[in-house]
Write an enzyme that holds these catalytic residues in place. Structure first.
Site, PDB file in Angstrom:
ATOM      1  N   ASP A  75      30.432  31.346  40.572  1.00  0.00           N
ATOM      2  CA  ASP A  75      29.840  30.111  40.581  1.00  0.00           C
ATOM      3  C   ASP A  75      28.258  29.985  40.386  1.00  0.00           C
ATOM      4  OD1 ASP A  75      30.018  27.146  40.607  1.00  0.00           O
ATOM      5  OD2 ASP A  75      29.576  27.116  42.695  1.00  0.00           O
TER       6      ASP A  75
ATOM      7  N   ASP B 291      25.728  26.865  41.114  1.00  0.00           N
ATOM      8  CA  ASP B 291      25.175  25.971  42.165  1.00  0.00           C
ATOM      9  C   ASP B 291      25.684  26.340  43.584  1.00  0.00           C
ATOM     10  OD1 ASP B 291      23.797  24.628  39.919  1.00  0.00           O
ATOM     11  OD2 ASP B 291      25.211  23.333  39.556  1.00  0.00           O
TER      12      ASP B 291
END
Length: 198
Positions: free
Chosen positions: A28, A30
């Site tokens: 991922d 952020d």
């Protein structure tokens, strides 16, 4: 994106399955690579790497892992920023990774708002399925590394294991029965000690 040549002297056994297939780590963005923002990362100036994350990506790259990013970017669909701005943010990220000696082999993002009901927004598995198709790996040879329940749920929907990192890692580890680490750097340490979460 194509991988650069990696010296066989730096390869780790953890980066390959028992029958020699390359393993992949799907990150991922952020909260894993860079600091998340309640108001969204809306410009390259808002993008700031988490301490140790770029070095961790470089170590994993040198060890032989394939590395990709799967990220929800609903700020596009919500009208907070446009696709050229998102591309500029990702260009800054890729340059920072390269400057640290790392490499991201692929990047997939969902630009849709939640009410678009698309097939790619995590916790749906669309981004991961796209990366499997584009990069040519199977679920058993990949791990999703994320900081939210939607990352773990997307991984499970795609048939792959997951690792939780970040401030909520302990809670996610308990509620979803996955390995949990405070940072990507700590998760990289564990993986490079020949662990594999399945």
């Amino acid at each position: 994106m194509r991988s650069t040549r990696i010296s066989s002297q730096t390869l780790s056994a953890a980066a390959f399955s028992a029958d020699g297939r390359r393993r992949w780590l799907i990150l991922d963005r952020d909260g894993v690579i860079n600091h998340d923002r309640a108001a969204y990362v809306r410009s390259p100036a808002d993008w700031h790497p988490i301490a140790g994350a770029l070095a961790a990506i470089a170590r994993l790259h040198r060890a032989g892992f394939g590395l990709a990013v799967a990220t929800n970017q609903s700020g596009v669909g919500r009208g907070y920023f446009d696709l050229p701005t998102l591309n500029a943010i990702h260009a800054k990220m890729l340059a920072a990774v390269a400057a640290a000696g790392g490499r991201l082999d692929a990047l997939a993002y969902c630009p849709h708002a939640p009410d678009a009901h698309c097939a790619c927004r995590k916790p749906k598995p669309g981004l991961l399925l796209r990366l499997m198709d584009e990069c040519g790996f199977v679920p058993a040879d990949a791990v999703m590394i994320g900081d939210a329940a939607r990352d773990i749920e997307a991984a499970r929907a795609a048939g792959m294991p997951a690792i939780a990192v970040g401030e909520r890692a302990d809670v996610l580890a308990k509620t979803h029965a996955v390995p949990g680490f405070p940072t990507l750097a700590a998760a990289a340490d564990w993986l490079l000690e020949d662990h594999w979460p399945c």
